[in-house]
Scaffold this motif. Structure first.
Motif, PDB file in Angstrom:
ATOM      1  N   PRO A   1      34.326  48.180  63.009  1.00 42.89           N
ATOM      2  CA  PRO A   1      33.846  46.334  62.569  1.00 42.89           C
ATOM      3  C   PRO A   1      32.614  45.647  63.523  1.00 42.89           C
ATOM      4  CG  PRO A   1      35.988  45.865  63.663  1.00 42.89           C
ATOM      5  CD  PRO A   1      35.616  47.560  63.288  1.00 42.89           C
ATOM      6  N   LYS A   2      32.272  44.515  62.596  1.00 40.62           N
ATOM      7  CA  LYS A   2      31.005  43.619  63.293  1.00 40.62           C
ATOM      8  C   LYS A   2      30.517  42.367  63.299  1.00 40.62           C
ATOM      9  CE  LYS A   2      27.085  47.020  62.674  1.00 40.62           C
ATOM     10  NZ  LYS A   2      26.148  47.893  62.110  1.00 40.62           N
ATOM     11  N   PRO A   3      30.395  41.609  64.314  1.00 43.44           N
ATOM     12  CA  PRO A   3      31.453  40.536  64.854  1.00 43.44           C
ATOM     13  C   PRO A   3      30.193  40.398  62.885  1.00 43.44           C
ATOM     14  CG  PRO A   3      29.846  40.452  66.368  1.00 43.44           C
ATOM     15  CD  PRO A   3      29.332  42.157  65.594  1.00 43.44           C
ATOM     16  N   GLU A   4      29.825  40.098  62.549  1.00 47.13           N
ATOM     17  CA  GLU A   4      29.323  39.136  61.121  1.00 47.13           C
ATOM     18  C   GLU A   4      30.758  40.014  60.367  1.00 47.13           C
ATOM     19  OE1 GLU A   4      27.561  41.413  62.859  1.00 47.13           O
ATOM     20  OE2 GLU A   4      26.395  43.357  61.653  1.00 47.13           O
ATOM     21  N   ASP A   5      31.673  41.203  60.351  1.00 45.93           N
ATOM     22  CA  ASP A   5      33.151  40.709  59.240  1.00 45.93           C
ATOM     23  C   ASP A   5      34.155  39.697  59.649  1.00 45.93           C
ATOM     24  OD1 ASP A   5      32.642  44.358  60.201  1.00 45.93           O
ATOM     25  OD2 ASP A   5      31.487  43.656  58.336  1.00 45.93           O
ATOM     26  N   SER A   6      33.571  38.818  60.527  1.00 46.76           N
ATOM     27  CA  SER A   6      34.120  37.907  60.906  1.00 46.76           C
ATOM     28  C   SER A   6      34.462  37.150  59.531  1.00 46.76           C
ATOM     29  CB  SER A   6      33.857  36.845  61.619  1.00 46.76           C
ATOM     30  OG  SER A   6      34.106  38.004  63.246  1.00 46.76           O
ATOM     31  N   ALA A   7      35.975  36.996  58.875  1.00 45.71           N
ATOM     32  CA  ALA A   7      36.016  35.460  57.988  1.00 45.71           C
ATOM     33  C   ALA A   7      37.291  36.046  57.281  1.00 45.71           C
ATOM     34  CB  ALA A   7      35.455  36.466  56.455  1.00 45.71           C
ATOM     35  N   THR A   8      37.802  35.356  55.903  1.00 39.94           N
ATOM     36  CA  THR A   8      39.392  35.408  55.756  1.00 39.94           C
ATOM     37  C   THR A   8      38.953  36.061  54.479  1.00 39.94           C
ATOM     38  OG1 THR A   8      39.993  33.582  56.029  1.00 39.94           O
ATOM     39  CG2 THR A   8      40.986  34.361  54.841  1.00 39.94           C
ATOM     40  N   TYR A   9      39.892  37.570  54.626  1.00 40.84           N
ATOM     41  CA  TYR A   9      39.959  38.235  53.753  1.00 40.84           C
ATOM     42  C   TYR A   9      41.321  38.514  53.324  1.00 40.84           C
ATOM     43  CZ  TYR A   9      36.580  40.718  55.972  1.00 40.84           C
ATOM     44  OH  TYR A   9      35.342  41.440  56.065  1.00 40.84           O
ATOM     45  N   LEU A  10      40.942  37.731  51.748  1.00 41.91           N
ATOM     46  CA  LEU A  10      42.273  37.456  50.475  1.00 41.91           C
ATOM     47  C   LEU A  10      41.889  38.699  49.750  1.00 41.91           C
ATOM     48  CD1 LEU A  10      40.224  33.856  49.397  1.00 41.91           C
ATOM     49  CD2 LEU A  10      43.001  34.145  51.495  1.00 41.91           C
ATOM     50  N   CYS A  11      43.935  38.597  48.981  1.00 45.54           N
ATOM     51  CA  CYS A  11      44.429  39.266  48.229  1.00 45.54           C
ATOM     52  C   CYS A  11      45.284  38.934  46.969  1.00 45.54           C
ATOM     53  CB  CYS A  11      45.338  40.720  49.217  1.00 45.54           C
ATOM     54  SG  CYS A  11      45.840  41.274  47.696  1.00 45.54           S
ATOM     55  N   ALA A  12      44.559  39.308  45.766  1.00 41.09           N
ATOM     56  CA  ALA A  12      44.707  38.851  44.992  1.00 41.09           C
ATOM     57  C   ALA A  12      45.553  39.894  43.533  1.00 41.09           C
ATOM     58  CB  ALA A  12      43.766  38.318  44.287  1.00 41.09           C
ATOM     59  N   VAL A  13      46.642  39.498  43.240  1.00 38.06           N
ATOM     60  CA  VAL A  13      47.076  40.499  42.705  1.00 38.06           C
ATOM     61  C   VAL A  13      46.559  39.313  41.134  1.00 38.06           C
ATOM     62  CG1 VAL A  13      49.149  41.847  43.503  1.00 38.06           C
ATOM     63  CG2 VAL A  13      49.555  39.675  41.912  1.00 38.06           C
ATOM     64  N   HIS A  14      46.939  40.949  39.563  1.00 39.65           N
ATOM     65  CA  HIS A  14      46.734  40.292  38.118  1.00 39.65           C
ATOM     66  C   HIS A  14      47.634  40.966  36.775  1.00 39.65           C
ATOM     67  CE1 HIS A  14      43.808  39.417  34.709  1.00 39.65           C
ATOM     68  NE2 HIS A  14      44.801  39.143  34.507  1.00 39.65           N
ATOM     69  N   PRO A  15      49.199  39.671  37.645  1.00 39.71           N
ATOM     70  CA  PRO A  15      49.656  41.189  36.408  1.00 39.71           C
ATOM     71  C   PRO A  15      49.702  41.048  35.410  1.00 39.71           C
ATOM     72  CG  PRO A  15      50.374  38.686  37.964  1.00 39.71           C
ATOM     73  CD  PRO A  15      48.888  38.700  38.091  1.00 39.71           C
ATOM     74  N   TYR A  16      50.878  41.526  34.905  1.00 45.61           N
ATOM     75  CA  TYR A  16      50.366  41.166  33.286  1.00 45.61           C
ATOM     76  C   TYR A  16      51.294  40.282  32.596  1.00 45.61           C
ATOM     77  CZ  TYR A  16      49.365  46.618  32.765  1.00 45.61           C
ATOM     78  OH  TYR A  16      48.669  47.792  32.797  1.00 45.61           O
ATOM     79  N   ASN A  17      50.824  39.546  31.113  1.00 48.31           N
ATOM     80  CA  ASN A  17      51.455  38.811  30.846  1.00 48.31           C
ATOM     81  C   ASN A  17      50.795  37.314  31.313  1.00 48.31           C
ATOM     82  OD1 ASN A  17      52.536  40.498  28.869  1.00 48.31           O
ATOM     83  ND2 ASN A  17      54.420  41.174  30.119  1.00 48.31           N
TER      84      ASN A  17
END
Lengths: 115, 111
Positions: B78-94
């Protein structure tokens, strides 16, 4: 091309006032979503539009919150009689297709502060 | 109940020090899993979508992988410009178009 835009970028309002937040989705995107991000909280889903219809309003926290979309494009989120707990960043996203496989692209958000 | 848990909450790395971010999920059925990057004061920026276990996607120093219970975001050198918050999300059925997000991992990369 232009991304999702939101206005205003910041809004400070007094408790009890009504506010309107606007979202302009990416041109051609049929689906539009509103989320809320509070300090220390994850993104919280509010409402989903497919065209001008809202098949999923399950995330709206109370009847003080409403949203509409016109012309399959611009959407407005309205909060009536604002409360301090409404303070948050309100994010809008759009996707080319709704439902299953549409990646959602987010705008910069509107930071709402209720004093 | 559909749920997403990300770990660690915060991660500090030295430039060049590779690591992985974890996203564990519980859903009744998974349509897709998304990774986003969020910089302070900005909206989330789309990175990847993964649809089925075993799938991998790469972009520059980032690689996302998916199993039936979790996803990893691997960051190589990694490089300093990779600094950030990384978010994960799921898309459920229905669940229509609704994404369910984790709390995020705040990544800081020092030079």
């Amino acid at each position: 091309g232009a991304g999702v835009s939101q206005s205003p970028s910041n809004k400070v309002t007094e408790k009890g006032k009504d506010v309107e937040l606007r979202c302009d989705p990416i041109s051609g995107h049929t689906a539009l979503y509103w989320y809320r991000q509070s300090l220390g909280q994850g993104l919280e889903f509010l409402i989903y539009f497919q065209g001008n219809s809202a098949p999923d309003k399950s995330g709206l926290p109370s009847d003080r919150f409403s949203a509409e979309r016109t012309g399959g494009s611009v959407s407005t989120l309205t909060i009536q009689r604002t409360q301090q707990e409404d303070s948050a960043v309100y994010l809008c996203a759009s996707s080319l297709v709704g439902g299953s496989r549409g990646e959602q692209y987010f705008g910069p958000g509107t930071r709402l502060t209720v004093t | 109940e559909d749920q997403v848990t990300q770990s660690p909450e915060a991660l500090r790395l030295q430039e060049g020090e590779s690591s992985s971010l974890n996203c564990s999920y519980t859903v009744s059925g998974l349509r897709g899993l998304f990774w986003y990057r969020q910089d302070p004061g900005k909206g989330p920026e789309f990175l990847f979508t993964l649809y089925s276990a075993g799938e991998e996607k790469e972009k520059e120093r980032l690689k996302a992988t998916l199993t039936k219970k979790e996803s990893f975001l691997h960051i190589t050198a990694p490089k300093p410009e990779d600094s950030a918050t990384y978010l994960c999300a799921v898309h459920p059925y229905n669940q229509g178009g609704k994404l369910i997000f984790g709390q995020g991992t705040e990544l800081s990369v020092k030079p």
